[in-house]
Design a protein around this motif. Structure first.
Motif, PDB file in Angstrom:
ATOM      1  N   LEU A  24      -1.393  -8.587   4.748  1.00 37.85           N
ATOM      2  CA  LEU A  24      -0.084  -8.435   4.105  1.00 37.85           C
ATOM      3  C   LEU A  24       0.969  -7.996   5.114  1.00 37.85           C
ATOM      4  O   LEU A  24       2.096  -8.495   5.089  1.00 37.85           O
ATOM      5  CB  LEU A  24      -0.174  -7.450   2.937  1.00 37.85           C
ATOM      6  CG  LEU A  24      -0.892  -7.975   1.699  1.00 37.85           C
ATOM      7  CD1 LEU A  24      -1.030  -6.883   0.648  1.00 37.85           C
ATOM      8  CD2 LEU A  24      -0.184  -9.181   1.118  1.00 37.85           C
ATOM      9  N   ILE A  28       4.347 -10.064   5.936  1.00 37.99           N
ATOM     10  CA  ILE A  28       5.667  -9.439   5.771  1.00 37.99           C
ATOM     11  C   ILE A  28       6.452  -9.488   7.073  1.00 37.99           C
ATOM     12  O   ILE A  28       7.604  -9.916   7.099  1.00 37.99           O
ATOM     13  CB  ILE A  28       5.517  -7.983   5.264  1.00 37.99           C
ATOM     14  CG1 ILE A  28       4.980  -7.993   3.830  1.00 37.99           C
ATOM     15  CG2 ILE A  28       6.850  -7.237   5.357  1.00 37.99           C
ATOM     16  CD1 ILE A  28       4.503  -6.641   3.330  1.00 37.99           C
ATOM     17  N   THR A  29       5.836  -9.069   8.162  1.00 35.76           N
ATOM     18  CA  THR A  29       6.567  -9.020   9.434  1.00 35.76           C
ATOM     19  C   THR A  29       6.895 -10.412   9.957  1.00 35.76           C
ATOM     20  O   THR A  29       7.873 -10.580  10.679  1.00 35.76           O
ATOM     21  CB  THR A  29       5.813  -8.207  10.503  1.00 35.76           C
ATOM     22  OG1 THR A  29       4.512  -8.762  10.681  1.00 35.76           O
ATOM     23  CG2 THR A  29       5.694  -6.745  10.102  1.00 35.76           C
ATOM     24  N   LEU A  33       6.437 -13.350   3.569  1.00 32.16           N
ATOM     25  CA  LEU A  33       6.684 -12.629   2.315  1.00 32.16           C
ATOM     26  C   LEU A  33       8.058 -11.985   2.484  1.00 32.16           C
ATOM     27  O   LEU A  33       8.197 -10.988   3.179  1.00 32.16           O
ATOM     28  CB  LEU A  33       5.615 -11.562   2.062  1.00 32.16           C
ATOM     29  CG  LEU A  33       4.264 -12.038   1.566  1.00 32.16           C
ATOM     30  CD1 LEU A  33       3.296 -10.871   1.434  1.00 32.16           C
ATOM     31  CD2 LEU A  33       4.391 -12.758   0.236  1.00 32.16           C
ATOM     32  N   GLU A  35      11.763 -10.110   1.825  1.00 30.56           N
ATOM     33  CA  GLU A  35      12.225  -8.870   1.198  1.00 30.56           C
ATOM     34  C   GLU A  35      12.434  -9.112  -0.294  1.00 30.56           C
ATOM     35  O   GLU A  35      12.997 -10.126  -0.704  1.00 30.56           O
ATOM     36  CB  GLU A  35      13.536  -8.437   1.844  1.00 30.56           C
ATOM     37  CG  GLU A  35      14.137  -7.204   1.219  1.00 30.56           C
ATOM     38  CD  GLU A  35      15.465  -6.822   1.850  1.00 30.56           C
ATOM     39  OE1 GLU A  35      16.221  -6.098   1.183  1.00 30.56           O
ATOM     40  OE2 GLU A  35      15.746  -7.244   2.988  1.00 30.56           O
ATOM     41  N   GLU A  37      10.171  -9.734  -2.507  1.00 28.03           N
ATOM     42  CA  GLU A  37       9.063 -10.497  -3.116  1.00 28.03           C
ATOM     43  C   GLU A  37       8.147  -9.527  -3.848  1.00 28.03           C
ATOM     44  O   GLU A  37       7.747  -8.496  -3.318  1.00 28.03           O
ATOM     45  CB  GLU A  37       8.284 -11.234  -2.034  1.00 28.03           C
ATOM     46  CG  GLU A  37       7.086 -11.983  -2.548  1.00 28.03           C
ATOM     47  CD  GLU A  37       7.423 -13.384  -3.041  1.00 28.03           C
ATOM     48  OE1 GLU A  37       6.578 -13.962  -3.747  1.00 28.03           O
ATOM     49  OE2 GLU A  37       8.507 -13.880  -2.729  1.00 28.03           O
ATOM     50  N   LEU A  68       6.554  -0.947   4.591  1.00 35.50           N
ATOM     51  CA  LEU A  68       6.560  -2.401   4.442  1.00 35.50           C
ATOM     52  C   LEU A  68       6.674  -2.834   2.985  1.00 35.50           C
ATOM     53  O   LEU A  68       7.128  -3.940   2.697  1.00 35.50           O
ATOM     54  CB  LEU A  68       5.311  -3.013   5.074  1.00 35.50           C
ATOM     55  CG  LEU A  68       5.235  -2.891   6.595  1.00 35.50           C
ATOM     56  CD1 LEU A  68       3.899  -3.405   7.105  1.00 35.50           C
ATOM     57  CD2 LEU A  68       6.384  -3.637   7.251  1.00 35.50           C
ATOM     58  N   ILE A  69       6.250  -1.961   2.068  1.00 38.05           N
ATOM     59  CA  ILE A  69       6.380  -2.254   0.644  1.00 38.05           C
ATOM     60  C   ILE A  69       6.913  -1.017  -0.064  1.00 38.05           C
ATOM     61  O   ILE A  69       6.859   0.097   0.475  1.00 38.05           O
ATOM     62  CB  ILE A  69       5.040  -2.698  -0.001  1.00 38.05           C
ATOM     63  CG1 ILE A  69       3.997  -1.585   0.062  1.00 38.05           C
ATOM     64  CG2 ILE A  69       4.529  -3.977   0.637  1.00 38.05           C
ATOM     65  CD1 ILE A  69       2.723  -1.892  -0.729  1.00 38.05           C
ATOM     66  N   ARG A  78       7.084  -4.290  -4.400  1.00 38.95           N
ATOM     67  CA  ARG A  78       7.867  -5.341  -3.752  1.00 38.95           C
ATOM     68  C   ARG A  78       7.918  -5.125  -2.252  1.00 38.95           C
ATOM     69  O   ARG A  78       7.765  -4.012  -1.761  1.00 38.95           O
ATOM     70  CB  ARG A  78       9.290  -5.370  -4.299  1.00 38.95           C
ATOM     71  CG  ARG A  78       9.322  -5.711  -5.777  1.00 38.95           C
ATOM     72  CD  ARG A  78      10.731  -5.885  -6.281  1.00 38.95           C
ATOM     73  NE  ARG A  78      10.733  -6.199  -7.691  1.00 38.95           N
ATOM     74  CZ  ARG A  78      10.689  -7.427  -8.191  1.00 38.95           C
ATOM     75  NH1 ARG A  78      10.646  -8.460  -7.385  1.00 38.95           N
ATOM     76  NH2 ARG A  78      10.696  -7.637  -9.491  1.00 38.95           N
ATOM     77  N   VAL A  79       8.166  -6.223  -1.537  1.00 40.19           N
ATOM     78  CA  VAL A  79       8.304  -6.163  -0.086  1.00 40.19           C
ATOM     79  C   VAL A  79       9.600  -5.421   0.234  1.00 40.19           C
ATOM     80  O   VAL A  79      10.658  -5.749  -0.309  1.00 40.19           O
ATOM     81  CB  VAL A  79       8.313  -7.581   0.530  1.00 40.19           C
ATOM     82  CG1 VAL A  79       8.587  -7.521   2.022  1.00 40.19           C
ATOM     83  CG2 VAL A  79       6.998  -8.287   0.240  1.00 40.19           C
ATOM     84  N   VAL A  82      12.449  -5.355   6.093  1.00 39.14           N
ATOM     85  CA  VAL A  82      11.743  -5.160   7.359  1.00 39.14           C
ATOM     86  C   VAL A  82      12.655  -4.390   8.292  1.00 39.14           C
ATOM     87  O   VAL A  82      13.820  -4.755   8.474  1.00 39.14           O
ATOM     88  CB  VAL A  82      11.343  -6.521   7.988  1.00 39.14           C
ATOM     89  CG1 VAL A  82      10.680  -6.326   9.330  1.00 39.14           C
ATOM     90  CG2 VAL A  82      10.429  -7.278   7.051  1.00 39.14           C
TER      91      VAL A  82
END
Length: 126
Positions: A24, A28-29, A33, A35, A37, A68-69, A78-79, A82
């Motif tokens: 995950l 994300i990075t 995924l 922001e 989400e 990160l979440i 949610r995301v 970053v």
């Protein structure tokens, strides 16, 4: 999670929560995924992966600790935005976790160190 897939290899020496966390975090990075989400609930992802809810909860806690979440009652998980590159921690730990997972899966396939190294080099050239 729109199209993103998390897989857990129960034969890997890397603990399942770490596999989830690393995958995950990488999604994300890398921006796969985005922001905002929405992630599956702990119970839903645990059921999808055939794991205990506590395993997924630990991965989510660590992702939340890494900013990160975000989890909010009623809004789900949610995301998070970053952080700017300068605000991010040194990627060495993240790379080490990803490498451990990759090497564990490569070993399960019976790959040699040379084959793994060649695969990584080829991936960089793509």
């Amino acid at each position: 999670m729109s199209g993103a897939v998390v897989r857990v290899d129960t034969t890997s020496p890397v603990p399942p929560y770490e596999q989830i966390r690393a995958q995950l975090a990488a999604l994300i990075t890398a921006g796969r995924l985005p922001e905002g989400e929405r992630l599956p609930t702990v119970r839903q992802l645990a059921a999808d992966l055939g794991l205990a809810a506590g395993t997924v909860a630990r991965a989510y806690r660590e992702l939340e600790a890494a900013s990160l979440i975000r989890t909010r009652r009623g809004a789900g998980t949610r995301v998070a935005p970053v952080p700017a590159r300068a605000d991010r921690p040194d990627p060495a730990a993240e790379l080490a976790a990803l490498a451990r997972g990759f090497v564990g899966q490569a070993r399960a396939l019976g790959a040699t160190e040379e084959q793994v190294t060649a695969a990584v080099r080829a991936a960089f050239r793509e």
